[in-house]
Scaffold this active site. Structure first.
Site, PDB file in Angstrom:
ATOM      1  N   HIS A 130       0.802  -1.217   0.000  1.00 27.68           N
ATOM      2  CA  HIS A 130       0.000   0.000   0.000  1.00 27.68           C
ATOM      3  C   HIS A 130       0.844   1.281   0.000  1.00 27.68           C
ATOM      4  O   HIS A 130       0.341   2.325  -0.390  1.00 27.68           O
ATOM      5  CB  HIS A 130      -0.953   0.015   1.192  1.00 27.68           C
ATOM      6  CG  HIS A 130      -2.182  -0.803   0.955  1.00 27.68           C
ATOM      7  ND1 HIS A 130      -2.261  -2.127   1.261  1.00 27.68           N
ATOM      8  CD2 HIS A 130      -3.380  -0.489   0.421  1.00 27.68           C
ATOM      9  CE1 HIS A 130      -3.451  -2.598   0.936  1.00 27.68           C
ATOM     10  NE2 HIS A 130      -4.156  -1.626   0.411  1.00 27.68           N
ATOM     11  N   GLY A 131       2.076   1.210   0.495  1.00 33.20           N
ATOM     12  CA  GLY A 131       2.868   2.432   0.492  1.00 33.20           C
ATOM     13  C   GLY A 131       4.228   2.225   1.116  1.00 33.20           C
ATOM     14  O   GLY A 131       4.493   1.202   1.745  1.00 33.20           O
TER      15      GLY A 131
END
Lengths: 542, 321
Positions: free
Chosen positions: A356-357
């Protein structure tokens, strides 16, 4: 690293596209889509795929001009790797080629997605050696959709190696599979077995009934995105942008609001993506099935971002479990007799967080998901599996526990998405998230909460009490309508989208809902000044 | 297929009706459909300026928006088109300046407002004024203009009498003193109510003060003006002692602003600084709040002072280089 001429070209592309930036909620897209659909069905069959590919690259160019070249290179590399794998003998040689391809794609993903993270460490080292960090050009923003199309590409290579799908020989078909504009930026992550055959043989005729369903789905998607998620975003952005200014109930409310915002933002996007593909006669997989009615985390992950969680299950978790990797560990390996389910679960969820990041917040968020899922598994093992036909109160209680834990963990997710202030390190965002969680317990009366909401909306939206009040009322009504539709989907329509049930309504009720959706979307569109400076889809950055 | 298209059009009837009302009641005469052009909003002002461009323009926020043209003329300033409006950011001012340079070949003089408040990187809102001016779609979907239209519609449906002169003029209620607490030190001091509220707001907005990247664009545009023979004047409007003592000093804004001013002086443009260097020319009781001068006892006096200084090439508003 681009030469000065290339940089000039890229800068020119940026300036050309900046005024006409494309996303599903842009006016440009609303003009682009009918043209693509009309052209697709008016052209002879043999030209349709080329037309669709041209449209897909046009869409991506106006969404992220700088990164079209990354998508093109990724497409060519994966296509060649697929052929390379397909030509190898089954078994070890094919698996070795697959491993090579997967590593290559993961390295590419790491470079473009985590470049900002690496640049912070590597730039000073390069500078000390009198050189520029070669990835510096790509540090300002991630390559749009790279996480999605890289996972699609990895899935294709693994499926090819497993013999589940043949290697695609036609580059045009493959480029369309990876760059198909409805799903290229934010999924759903398609499987080769599902999407490629549809693209190889696109539909011959326009299906008016299917298109009517697609438009209903799109209207519902825009409602979720514009009228619910974007209006809630005004409040959550204001609160998480200045955590110390808010206390107790306001921060709890913000955590709940963000959980609702994220769900309707992403599921709204998916509805629009599916509707867009359906207009072209192509089916994309459902990505959400009312996750907020799940009574445990296992069920939750079968309903939330289904295309990602099923991908992780098929390509990470299951292979990890069956590889019995813990038995190969030195010393402790000999003592392990069972497949490593819990450790594989942990690895899968932490990987999901990292996907996700690149911030520490996403790592914490992924670790929390692992803890929830493993904790649940341990509870089931020690206390026994819960009854299948538990009473309504017990189900509601369990749903509430899942929701509360999920919403609280999303505070880390939200802070991971918040830009860091100048000079702040990754630890700052984690501390802020922890602060937001702790401050929820500081007491605050209803009057203070009301004043907080009003000031957040006035600061983030419009500095006028009357307008802010009308906006809050609008936001509450739209959120209530969306939650009611979600409830109806789960309890009445067996998890099928509410919008697709509208055809069975009486004409009066159906038209009432159409008009309501159009008016609410239009009002929300105006509230964002027509998208000029409005919010973007939350998952677009992943 | 025909049925599908017909249904789509039917579903959008409310939007079409709304825009019929919008065009009839938007107060800026944006489309030029009404003979009168009495609107006071910035869009109406810009539309009038487009039709009859003037050779001198004023660009700034609410501190310059209410300058009286008669006072300007009496001070020897001549005729100016005042394109200032409340809450204008540096980005918006620069966009307007670029637009004026692009559309008005007869432009001779620009009075441009600078201030530590608008030079802050965090004060960077952009309401797409120039884009809305050129693109009817942007105008029609802009929230602000839609609210203006609805307000205008409401005024037509339920006309109400003016309740009296508004504006920034002190009345006895403003002399109620409240306690202002400095967020940094916790020190409490008595302060006029309007002043205390304004200082609180300015402090919050300036807390993470950093020079805006747009400052580079300002320097570039000053050069462009010089190359075109357009006289460029930068004015830093007055700020009260309270702003200096409770915002600028504790937040350490003075030192970077000194560098900003040095760069502005180096451009050769006329710089009239009432914010830092010539604050002594105004009394505290001439302020309504920290930035805005009282309409009756402060604004006209400063306006006269400013335009006399401009006419005299900067004399009367000295600066220590």
């Amino acid at each position: 690293m681009p030469t000065s001429a290339q940089s000039g070209l890229l800068a020119a592309a940026e300036s050309v596209t900046s005024a006409w930036r494309m996303s599903f909620s842009s006016v440009h897209f609303l003009l682009f889509l009918p043209l693509v659909v009309a052209g697709f069905f008016l052209l002879p069959q043999k030209w349709r795929r080329a037309w669709l590919l041209l449209g897909s690259y046009y869409f991506y160019f106006f969404a992220a001009p700088k990164y079209l070249v990354v998508l093109l290179c990724g497409t060519l590399a994966t296509w060649l790797l697929g052929l390379f794998i397909g030509r190898a003998a089954a078994g070890k040689p094919r698996r070795a080629r697959m491993a090579f391809g997967v590593v290559l794609l993961v390295l590419g993903l790491c470079f473009f997605k985590y470049n900002g993270f690496f640049a912070a460490f590597l730039s000073p080292l390069f500078a000390a050696a009198g050189a520029n960090y070669p990835g510096g050009y790509f540090t300002t923003a991630g390559a749009l959709g790279i996480s999605f199309y890289t996972f699609t590409a990895i899935g294709y290579l693994v499926d090819t190696a497993r013999g589940d799908v043949p290697a695609e020989k036609n580059l045009l078909n493959f480029a369309l599979f990876l760059g198909f504009f409805p799903s290229v930026t934010m999924g759903p992550i398609s499987r080769a077995g599902g999407l490629l055959p549809q693209l190889q043989n696109p539909p011959a005729k326009f299906d008016a009934a299917g298109a009517a369903d697609a438009l209903r789905l799109a209207a519902a998607g825009y409602f979720k995105k514009l009228a619910v998620a974007d209006t809630l975003a005004i409040f959550t952005t204001a609160v998480y942008g200045n955590i110390t200014a808010y206390t107790g109930g306001t921060l709890t409310l913000a955590a709940a609001a963000f959980a609702v915002q994220l769900y309707f933002d992403f599921s709204g996007y998916t509805d629009i993506a599916r509707a867009t593909a359906q207009l072209l006669g192509i089916q994309l997989p459902q990505n959400f099935k009312n996750p907020y009615y799940a009574t445990n985390f296992s069920a939750f992950w079968q309903r939330w971002h289904i295309s990602l969680s099923s991908w992780l299950q098929d390509y990470v978790f299951t292979p990890l479990v069956w590889s019995r990797w813990t038995e190969k560990l030195p010393i402790i390996g000999k003592k392990v007799a069972k497949p490593p389910v819990l450790t594989s679960l942990a690895i899968t969820f932490v990987l999901s967080g990292v996907w996700h990041g690149d911030g520490l917040c996403f790592l914490v968020w992924g670790t929390l998901q692992a803890a929830f899922r493993i904790g649940e598994e341990v509870l089931h093992r020690t206390l026994g599996k819960p009854k299948k036909n538990a009473g309504r109160a017990a189900r509601a209680g369990k749903t509430a526990v899942v929701l509360v834990l999920w919403a609280e963990s999303l505070v880390f997710f939200k802070m991971g998405m918040t830009p860091l202030p100048a000079g702040a390190g990754q630890g700052w965002a984690v501390k802020q998230a922890a602060l937001a969680l702790v401050r929820q317990f500081s007491p605050a009366g209803f009057a203070r909460i009301g004043a907080d909401i009003s000031s957040a909306v006035q600061n983030g939206f419009y500095n006028d009490g009357l307008i802010a009040g009308a906006f809050i009322l609008f936001c509450l009504v739209c959120t209530a309508l969306a939650l009611w539709a979600d409830w109806a989907e789960h309890h009445r329509f067996g998890g099928q989208p509410f919008a697709l049930q509208l055809g069975a309504f009486t004409p009066g009720a159906r038209w009432g809902i159409y008009i309501l959706l159009v008016v609410c979307c239009f009002a929300a569109f105006l509230a964002q000044s027509g998208g000029y400076g409005g919010a973007s889809f939350l998952y677009g950055g992943f | 297929m025909k049925k599908l298209l017909r249904n789509i059009l039917l579903a959008f009837i409310p939007v079409v009706l709304y825009y019929g009302v919008f065009i009839a009641f938007e107060p800026n005469n944006y489309f030029g459909l009404r003979p009168d052009a009495a609107g006071t909003g910035i869009m109406a002002v810009l539309r009038r300026y487009e039709k009859a461009p003037q050779s001198r323009i004023i660009l700034g926020d609410s501190r310059l928006a209410q300058l009286d043209p008669d006072v300007i003329a009496a001070a020897g300033g001549g005729q100016w088109a005042n394109l200032s409006y409340g809450g204008a950011s540096l980005t918006e001012q620069l966009d307007l300046l670029q637009w004026a340079l692009d559309t008005n070949e007869g432009l001779e003089e620009v009075l441009f407002m600078g201030s530590f408040y608008t030079l802050n990187a965090g004060y960077n809102h952009d309401r797409m004024l120039v884009r809305a001016l050129n693109n009817p779609f942007v105008y029609m979907t802009n929230l602000g203009y839609n609210i203006n239209m609805l307000t205008n519609l409401y005024d037509h449906l339920a006309p109400h009498r003016e309740t009296g002169a508004g504006g920034e003029t002190q009345d006895p209620a403003d002399y109620v003193y409240v306690e202002y607490t400095d967020p940094a030190s916790g020190q409490a001091v008595p302060m006029r109510d309007t002043m205390a509220r304004h200082i609180t707001e300015v402090y919050q907005r300036s807390r993470a003060w950093q020079l805006s990247e747009e400052f580079g664009r300002l320097l570039q545009l000053i050069d462009d003006c010089e190359a075109r023979g357009v006289r460029f004047i930068v004015v830093l409007p007055p700020a009260s002692n309270e702003v200096m003592d409770w915002v600028v000093a504790p937040l350490g804004i003075q030192a970077p602003m000194r560098e900003v001013l040095a760069k502005l002086y180096a451009t050769g443009a006329l710089v009239l600084d009432y914010e830092f260097e010539n604050r002594h020319l105004l009394r505290e009781d001439q302020f309504y709040d920290g930035f805005h001068l009282d309409l009756e006892r402060g604004l006209d006096a400063w306006c006269e002072m400013l335009f006399r200084a401009i006419a005299a090439g900067g004399e009367g508003a000295s600066h220590v280089a």
